[in-house]
Design an enzyme around this catalytic site. Structure first.
Site, PDB file in Angstrom:
ATOM      1  N   LYS A  74       0.869  -1.185   0.000  1.00  0.00           N
ATOM      2  CA  LYS A  74       0.000   0.000   0.000  1.00  0.00           C
ATOM      3  C   LYS A  74       0.897   1.223   0.000  1.00  0.00           C
ATOM      4  CE  LYS A  74      -4.487   0.703   0.189  1.00  0.00           C
ATOM      5  NZ  LYS A  74      -5.551  -0.202  -0.260  1.00  0.00           N
TER       6      LYS A  74
HETATM    7  P1  NAD Z   1     -12.939   7.704  -2.519  1.00  0.00           P
HETATM    8  O1  NAD Z   1     -11.921   8.717  -2.208  1.00  0.00           O
HETATM    9  O2  NAD Z   1     -13.400   7.504  -3.908  1.00  0.00           O
HETATM   10  O3  NAD Z   1     -14.237   7.964  -1.613  1.00  0.00           O
HETATM   11  C1  NAD Z   1     -14.198   8.067  -0.221  1.00  0.00           C
HETATM   12  C2  NAD Z   1     -15.541   8.619   0.243  1.00  0.00           C
HETATM   13  O4  NAD Z   1     -15.570   8.597   1.667  1.00  0.00           O
HETATM   14  C3  NAD Z   1     -15.776  10.077  -0.175  1.00  0.00           C
HETATM   15  O5  NAD Z   1     -17.125  10.225  -0.522  1.00  0.00           O
HETATM   16  C4  NAD Z   1     -15.466  10.846   1.105  1.00  0.00           C
HETATM   17  O6  NAD Z   1     -16.106  12.096   1.169  1.00  0.00           O
HETATM   18  C5  NAD Z   1     -16.003   9.874   2.125  1.00  0.00           C
HETATM   19  N1  NAD Z   1     -15.535  10.081   3.486  1.00  0.00           N
HETATM   20  C6  NAD Z   1     -14.296  10.366   3.919  1.00  0.00           C
HETATM   21  N2  NAD Z   1     -14.295  10.500   5.252  1.00  0.00           N
HETATM   22  C7  NAD Z   1     -15.555  10.291   5.659  1.00  0.00           C
HETATM   23  C8  NAD Z   1     -16.214  10.276   6.917  1.00  0.00           C
HETATM   24  N3  NAD Z   1     -15.529  10.518   8.024  1.00  0.00           N
HETATM   25  N4  NAD Z   1     -17.535  10.004   6.952  1.00  0.00           N
HETATM   26  C9  NAD Z   1     -18.233   9.759   5.834  1.00  0.00           C
HETATM   27  N5  NAD Z   1     -17.669   9.741   4.621  1.00  0.00           N
HETATM   28  C10 NAD Z   1     -16.364  10.003   4.537  1.00  0.00           C
HETATM   29  O7  NAD Z   1     -12.359   6.339  -1.898  1.00  0.00           O
HETATM   30  P2  NAD Z   1     -12.764   4.852  -2.276  1.00  0.00           P
HETATM   31  O8  NAD Z   1     -11.839   4.386  -3.325  1.00  0.00           O
HETATM   32  O9  NAD Z   1     -14.237   4.759  -2.468  1.00  0.00           O
HETATM   33  O10 NAD Z   1     -12.345   4.086  -0.929  1.00  0.00           O
HETATM   34  C11 NAD Z   1     -13.197   3.990   0.186  1.00  0.00           C
HETATM   35  C12 NAD Z   1     -12.755   2.847   1.069  1.00  0.00           C
HETATM   36  O11 NAD Z   1     -12.763   1.627   0.318  1.00  0.00           O
HETATM   37  C13 NAD Z   1     -11.318   2.949   1.615  1.00  0.00           C
HETATM   38  O12 NAD Z   1     -11.265   2.339   2.887  1.00  0.00           O
HETATM   39  C14 NAD Z   1     -10.510   2.130   0.650  1.00  0.00           C
HETATM   40  O13 NAD Z   1      -9.300   1.647   1.208  1.00  0.00           O
HETATM   41  C15 NAD Z   1     -11.493   1.010   0.379  1.00  0.00           C
HETATM   42  N6  NAD Z   1     -11.229   0.280  -0.865  1.00  0.00           N
HETATM   43  C16 NAD Z   1     -11.185   0.923  -2.071  1.00  0.00           C
HETATM   44  C17 NAD Z   1     -10.930   0.199  -3.223  1.00  0.00           C
HETATM   45  C18 NAD Z   1     -10.931   0.828  -4.590  1.00  0.00           C
HETATM   46  O14 NAD Z   1     -10.842   0.097  -5.567  1.00  0.00           O
HETATM   47  N7  NAD Z   1     -11.062   2.134  -4.709  1.00  0.00           N
HETATM   48  C19 NAD Z   1     -10.715  -1.187  -3.144  1.00  0.00           C
HETATM   49  C20 NAD Z   1     -10.791  -1.812  -1.904  1.00  0.00           C
HETATM   50  C21 NAD Z   1     -11.047  -1.066  -0.773  1.00  0.00           C
END
Ligand code: NAD
Length: 419
Positions: free
Chosen positions: A109
């Protein structure tokens, strides 16, 4: 593990979870001692010229946890809270996730402590290119392949791919996944994580004999993962009653007008300002009465403090590490069915793997092929975890981690370093 610089609440959680699994599996103690630590942790300075003319030095990280099954693989996060401990925890979870999904990949990561919303496009591009140059000797298509995570997207991946290619003197699309399709990305990657979360929910609903078309869902985080999960659930007839992002939460018990909400989010970049729903504080969303709760934002959201107030039937972890150990015990007692992070959100890395394979072969698949293979792999993973959970009489999280960790440990023993 002593006080080393990668200690943090998230790494404490990841290591404690690992210790529980290691004990349960009666893991070889030499293997266990090795797996508690990352293979390599890199901290780099990323000097970036801002539009003001000043140079700001950002701090960037890449942590490579374990590559016994194949090249390191893992996302890059741009967020003010990024630190070495968090990145280490996420890299360890990636190792178990890849192993659980049966991928020939290891766990890594990375990230930069920054607020991408405060940076202009030029600043973001300069910072990304300099970061890539700083980690260039530690990544590669056979070594470590970055991907998007919170705060990064296909544009950031395109800049990384371009910077790496400039250094090599030829185009190297297979250096990152989650790229735009026009430069070697795969169809279906952008939606893969949210879609995968929904595939596991479909399986869990069958197991629990829940009718999804009569179910409701609340989703924390409305980004890449949360938005797609909301949209796909709505297509199955699930009533999405609440969503939230950094700007707060929105609720409508009769169901949110999702199409309009997505349009609003795409136009303004946030949920704030949408008038056709009631506002609630972001953390209150987790405690709403609903059938399916999806945390899809940051770590450590469901804790000892709020776990007893959760009212969902299924907790599907789109985010990595959203639930603490203490909360886990409470949820289990309440009978909440957990789809743990390394299972539920594996769709992202699974389709990243498909992208890498397509790039290496220069042969591209249709979106239907990608989605079908994704569904097969998610469903297989779910069934393996459910079986392990029944056989060992443990919760879904422990079962998932037992499968992931034991596959990695087995590979280490085969390769002969530790026994
Ligand atoms: P992103 O940046 O696209 O979206 C994150 C969202 O969370 C945004 O809408 C943001 O405003 C919101 N957010 C942030 N802090 C917040 C809070 N305190 N309360 C409510 N909402 C909040 O990110 P993403 O890619 O969707 O990732 C989200 C989660 O999923 C992370 O934990 C990431 O590690 C995990 N994840 C992502 C992927 C991927 O392919 N993008 C894969 C596996 C896991």
């Amino acid at each position: 593990m002593g006080t080393v610089e990668w200690d943090s609440p998230a790494s404490e959680l990841a290591v404690k979870q690992f210790e529980i699994v290691a004990e349960r599996l009666n893991l070889d103690r030499n293997v266990a001692a090795r797996l508690k630590r990352p293979d390599r942790a890199l901290i780099v300075s990323v000097p970036t010229r801002l539009d003001s003319g000043d140079v700001h030095v950002f701090t960037g990280y890449r942590v490579q946890h374990n590559d016994v099954l194949g090249p390191f693989k893992g996302g890059l996060r741009y967020h003010p809270g990024v630190n070495l401990g968090e990145v280490f925890a996420l890299s360890m979870w990636m190792t178990w996730k890849c192993a659980l999904a049966g991928l020939p990949l290891g766990g890594a990561k990375g990230g930069i402590a920054c607020d991408p919303r405060e940076l202009s496009r030029t600043e973001l591009q300069s910072m990304t290119r300099r970061f890539t140059a700083e980690i260039l000797n530690f990544i590669g298509p056979d070594i470590d392949i970055p991907a998007p995570d919170m705060g990064t997207n296909e544009q950031v991946m395109a800049w990384i791919m371009d910077t790496y290619s400039q250094h090599k003197g030829h185009s190297v699309p297979e250096i990152v996944t989650g790229k735009p399709v026009a430069i070697g990305g795969t169809l279906g990657r952008k939606d893969a994580t949210g879609r995968g979360v929904v595939y596991t929910i479909i399986e869990a609903a069958k197991h629990l004999k829940m009718d999804l078309s009569r179910s409701s869902a609340a989703i924390q985080g409305f980004g890449n993962v949360g938005l797609v999960a909301a949209r796909d659930l709505a297509q199955l007839g699930v009533k999405v009653i609440a969503v939230s992002d950094r700007s707060g939460g929105l609720v409508n018990k009769r169901g949110l007008p999702l199409d309009d909400l997505i349009q609003h989010k795409e136009k303004t970049g946030r949920l704030e300002g949408f008038s056709r729903a009631e506002k609630i504080p972001g953390m209150d969303l987790l405690e709403l009465k609903c059938d399916i709760l999806i945390p899809a934002a940051g770590e450590l959201q469901i804790t000892e403090e709020n776990a007893s107030r959760l009212q969902c039937r299924i907790l599907a972890e789109g985010a990595n590490g959203p639930t603490t150990l203490e909360a886990d015990t409470i949820l289990e007692k309440k009978g909440i069915f957990i789809l743990p992070d390394i299972l539920a959100n594996a769709g992202g890395v699974i389709v990243s793997y498909f992208e890498w394979v397509q790039d290496l072969q220069n042969f591209f698949w249709t979106e239907a092929e990608v989605n079908q293979k994704l569904r097969e792999m998610m469903t297989r993973g779910y069934r393996e975890v459910l079986q392990m959970s029944a056989k060992e009489k443990v919760g879904m999280r422990l079962a998932a981690q037992m499968i992931g960790v034991s596959r990695v440990a087995q590979a280490m023993l085969w390769r002969g370093l530790y026994a």
